[in-house]
Write a protein that holds these residues in place. Structure first.
Motif, PDB file in Angstrom:
ATOM      1  N   ARG A 261       0.823  -1.210   0.000  1.00 40.40           N
ATOM      2  CA  ARG A 261       0.000   0.000   0.000  1.00 40.40           C
ATOM      3  C   ARG A 261       0.858   1.262   0.000  1.00 40.40           C
ATOM      4  O   ARG A 261       0.567   2.217  -0.704  1.00 40.40           O
ATOM      5  CB  ARG A 261      -0.948  -0.017   1.194  1.00 40.40           C
ATOM      6  CG  ARG A 261      -2.044   1.030   1.055  1.00 40.40           C
ATOM      7  CD  ARG A 261      -3.053   0.936   2.179  1.00 40.40           C
ATOM      8  NE  ARG A 261      -3.917  -0.216   2.041  1.00 40.40           N
ATOM      9  CZ  ARG A 261      -4.346  -0.966   3.054  1.00 40.40           C
ATOM     10  NH1 ARG A 261      -3.951  -0.706   4.288  1.00 40.40           N
ATOM     11  NH2 ARG A 261      -5.149  -1.991   2.851  1.00 40.40           N
ATOM     12  N   THR A 262       1.921   1.249   0.816  1.00 44.65           N
ATOM     13  CA  THR A 262       2.824   2.406   0.896  1.00 44.65           C
ATOM     14  C   THR A 262       3.438   2.701  -0.475  1.00 44.65           C
ATOM     15  O   THR A 262       3.403   3.824  -0.961  1.00 44.65           O
ATOM     16  CB  THR A 262       3.964   2.140   1.912  1.00 44.65           C
ATOM     17  OG1 THR A 262       3.377   1.800   3.161  1.00 44.65           O
ATOM     18  CG2 THR A 262       4.853   3.360   2.082  1.00 44.65           C
ATOM     19  N   ALA A 263       4.005   1.664  -1.084  1.00 43.76           N
ATOM     20  CA  ALA A 263       4.650   1.830  -2.393  1.00 43.76           C
ATOM     21  C   ALA A 263       3.632   2.283  -3.435  1.00 43.76           C
ATOM     22  O   ALA A 263       3.900   3.189  -4.227  1.00 43.76           O
ATOM     23  CB  ALA A 263       5.305   0.523  -2.823  1.00 43.76           C
TER      24      ALA A 263
ATOM     25  N   ILE B 181      10.434  -3.844 -11.545  1.00 42.59           N
ATOM     26  CA  ILE B 181       9.803  -4.727 -10.564  1.00 42.59           C
ATOM     27  C   ILE B 181      10.532  -4.625  -9.229  1.00 42.59           C
ATOM     28  O   ILE B 181      11.759  -4.732  -9.168  1.00 42.59           O
ATOM     29  CB  ILE B 181       9.853  -6.193 -11.057  1.00 42.59           C
ATOM     30  CG1 ILE B 181       9.090  -6.339 -12.382  1.00 42.59           C
ATOM     31  CG2 ILE B 181       9.281  -7.147  -9.987  1.00 42.59           C
ATOM     32  CD1 ILE B 181       9.316  -7.670 -13.101  1.00 42.59           C
ATOM     33  N   PHE B 182       9.761  -4.400  -8.175  1.00 41.81           N
ATOM     34  CA  PHE B 182      10.298  -4.423  -6.815  1.00 41.81           C
ATOM     35  C   PHE B 182       9.818  -5.717  -6.185  1.00 41.81           C
ATOM     36  O   PHE B 182       8.624  -6.014  -6.207  1.00 41.81           O
ATOM     37  CB  PHE B 182       9.776  -3.232  -5.995  1.00 41.81           C
ATOM     38  CG  PHE B 182      10.370  -1.921  -6.418  1.00 41.81           C
ATOM     39  CD1 PHE B 182      11.555  -1.460  -5.857  1.00 41.81           C
ATOM     40  CD2 PHE B 182       9.746  -1.138  -7.386  1.00 41.81           C
ATOM     41  CE1 PHE B 182      12.111  -0.248  -6.258  1.00 41.81           C
ATOM     42  CE2 PHE B 182      10.294   0.080  -7.786  1.00 41.81           C
ATOM     43  CZ  PHE B 182      11.484   0.521  -7.219  1.00 41.81           C
ATOM     44  N   VAL B 183      10.740  -6.495  -5.642  1.00 42.44           N
ATOM     45  CA  VAL B 183      10.341  -7.778  -5.055  1.00 42.44           C
ATOM     46  C   VAL B 183      10.940  -7.974  -3.662  1.00 42.44           C
ATOM     47  O   VAL B 183      12.131  -7.767  -3.449  1.00 42.44           O
ATOM     48  CB  VAL B 183      10.692  -8.974  -5.994  1.00 42.44           C
ATOM     49  CG1 VAL B 183      12.180  -9.031  -6.291  1.00 42.44           C
ATOM     50  CG2 VAL B 183      10.208 -10.294  -5.418  1.00 42.44           C
ATOM     51  N   ASP B 184      10.073  -8.322  -2.724  1.00 41.87           N
ATOM     52  CA  ASP B 184      10.492  -8.596  -1.361  1.00 41.87           C
ATOM     53  C   ASP B 184      11.249  -9.925  -1.337  1.00 41.87           C
ATOM     54  O   ASP B 184      10.908 -10.836  -2.090  1.00 41.87           O
ATOM     55  CB  ASP B 184       9.234  -8.684  -0.482  1.00 41.87           C
ATOM     56  CG  ASP B 184       9.556  -8.961   0.972  1.00 41.87           C
ATOM     57  OD1 ASP B 184      10.614  -8.493   1.441  1.00 41.87           O
ATOM     58  OD2 ASP B 184       8.757  -9.635   1.636  1.00 41.87           O
TER      59      ASP B 184
ATOM     60  N   SER C 154      14.345  -5.718   1.144  1.00 42.04           N
ATOM     61  CA  SER C 154      14.573  -6.547   2.325  1.00 42.04           C
ATOM     62  C   SER C 154      14.667  -5.702   3.568  1.00 42.04           C
ATOM     63  O   SER C 154      15.136  -4.566   3.535  1.00 42.04           O
ATOM     64  CB  SER C 154      15.864  -7.335   2.176  1.00 42.04           C
ATOM     65  OG  SER C 154      16.099  -8.064   3.370  1.00 42.04           O
ATOM     66  N   SER C 155      14.222  -6.280   4.670  1.00 41.52           N
ATOM     67  CA  SER C 155      14.344  -5.572   5.946  1.00 41.52           C
ATOM     68  C   SER C 155      15.727  -5.803   6.539  1.00 41.52           C
ATOM     69  O   SER C 155      16.109  -5.188   7.508  1.00 41.52           O
ATOM     70  CB  SER C 155      13.256  -6.042   6.912  1.00 41.52           C
ATOM     71  OG  SER C 155      13.126  -7.433   6.828  1.00 41.52           O
ATOM     72  N   LYS C 156      16.496  -6.708   5.915  1.00 41.88           N
ATOM     73  CA  LYS C 156      17.870  -6.951   6.366  1.00 41.88           C
ATOM     74  C   LYS C 156      18.826  -6.257   5.404  1.00 41.88           C
ATOM     75  O   LYS C 156      18.674  -6.359   4.198  1.00 41.88           O
ATOM     76  CB  LYS C 156      18.191  -8.450   6.363  1.00 41.88           C
ATOM     77  CG  LYS C 156      17.358  -9.238   7.357  1.00 41.88           C
ATOM     78  CD  LYS C 156      17.872 -10.657   7.462  1.00 41.88           C
ATOM     79  CE  LYS C 156      17.897 -11.351   6.127  1.00 41.88           C
ATOM     80  NZ  LYS C 156      17.632 -12.779   6.151  1.00 41.88           N
ATOM     81  N   ASP C 157      19.790  -5.561   5.953  1.00 41.34           N
ATOM     82  CA  ASP C 157      20.756  -4.888   5.092  1.00 41.34           C
ATOM     83  C   ASP C 157      22.061  -5.662   5.110  1.00 41.34           C
ATOM     84  O   ASP C 157      23.080  -5.170   5.564  1.00 41.34           O
ATOM     85  CB  ASP C 157      20.966  -3.450   5.569  1.00 41.34           C
ATOM     86  CG  ASP C 157      21.739  -2.631   4.545  1.00 41.34           C
ATOM     87  OD1 ASP C 157      21.905  -3.114   3.411  1.00 41.34           O
ATOM     88  OD2 ASP C 157      22.197  -1.533   4.880  1.00 41.34           O
TER      89      ASP C 157
ATOM     90  N   PRO D 120      12.403  -0.124   5.992  1.00 43.66           N
ATOM     91  CA  PRO D 120      11.461   0.693   5.224  1.00 43.66           C
ATOM     92  C   PRO D 120      12.206   1.682   4.332  1.00 43.66           C
ATOM     93  O   PRO D 120      13.205   2.244   4.757  1.00 43.66           O
ATOM     94  CB  PRO D 120      10.684   1.433   6.325  1.00 43.66           C
ATOM     95  CG  PRO D 120      11.625   1.485   7.483  1.00 43.66           C
ATOM     96  CD  PRO D 120      12.503   0.279   7.387  1.00 43.66           C
ATOM     97  N   PHE D 121      11.733   1.851   3.126  1.00 41.28           N
ATOM     98  CA  PHE D 121      12.388   2.767   2.197  1.00 41.28           C
ATOM     99  C   PHE D 121      11.648   4.101   2.217  1.00 41.28           C
ATOM    100  O   PHE D 121      10.475   4.161   2.533  1.00 41.28           O
ATOM    101  CB  PHE D 121      12.403   2.198   0.773  1.00 41.28           C
ATOM    102  CG  PHE D 121      11.082   1.587   0.368  1.00 41.28           C
ATOM    103  CD1 PHE D 121      10.038   2.386  -0.060  1.00 41.28           C
ATOM    104  CD2 PHE D 121      10.892   0.217   0.428  1.00 41.28           C
ATOM    105  CE1 PHE D 121       8.817   1.830  -0.415  1.00 41.28           C
ATOM    106  CE2 PHE D 121       9.680  -0.354   0.072  1.00 41.28           C
ATOM    107  CZ  PHE D 121       8.638   0.466  -0.352  1.00 41.28           C
ATOM    108  N   SER D 122      12.360   5.151   1.863  1.00 38.52           N
ATOM    109  CA  SER D 122      11.734   6.471   1.808  1.00 38.52           C
ATOM    110  C   SER D 122      11.243   6.717   0.389  1.00 38.52           C
ATOM    111  O   SER D 122      11.626   6.013  -0.552  1.00 38.52           O
ATOM    112  CB  SER D 122      12.754   7.551   2.179  1.00 38.52           C
ATOM    113  OG  SER D 122      13.736   7.624   1.163  1.00 38.52           O
TER     114      SER D 122
END
Length: 128
Positions: free
Chosen positions: A21-23, A55-58, A88-91, A111-113
């Motif tokens: 939803r955010t994206a 494409i953005f993929v988790d 990813s939530s892991k960097d 989270p991305f800005s």
């Protein structure tokens, strides 16, 4: 300079409704058409119909994870050139390296800005 992302089709694949939803909200504000998918299988069914520009993929998803999804997209000659950005939530270095192995073009930490998201798109889609 205002970004003009009209006519751009962006796919966001994430099992998190919040992230999708955010994206979607951010991208629609700048004129993108957004296609969302809840997992890799859902995405693969939609990619053929929608031909997204990027494409953005988790990475962490049930059934088919982001690495497998990216590999399947990149192994398809019709979509080999489509930029795939891992979310990813892991960097972690390991995650980034693994992402490159399966052919991902970039890695974005959640989270991305808004700036990170739009900056990434700008990298792959030349300004119109």
């Amino acid at each position: 300079m205002e970004d003009n992302f009209e006519n751009l089709k962006i796919m966001v694949i994430d099992d998190s409704k919040t992230i999708r939803r955010t994206a979607e909200t951010l991208l629609k504000k700048v004129g993108c058409t957004v296609i969302t998918a809840t997992d890799g299988f859902d995405a693969l069914a939609k990619i053929a119909d929608s031909h997204p520009d990027i494409i953005f993929v988790d990475i962490m998803m049930p059934r088919l994870d982001g690495y497998q999804t990216c590999a399947l997209i990149k192994n398809n000659s019709a979509f080999k050139a489509t930029p795939v950005i891992m979310l990813s939530s892991k960097d972690g270095l390991f995650d980034k390296a693994k992402g490159r192995i399966v052919g991902s073009d970039q890695y974005l930490t959640k989270p991305f800005s808004k700036d990170e998201l739009l900056g990434t798109i700008r990298t792959y889609i030349p300004a119109s």
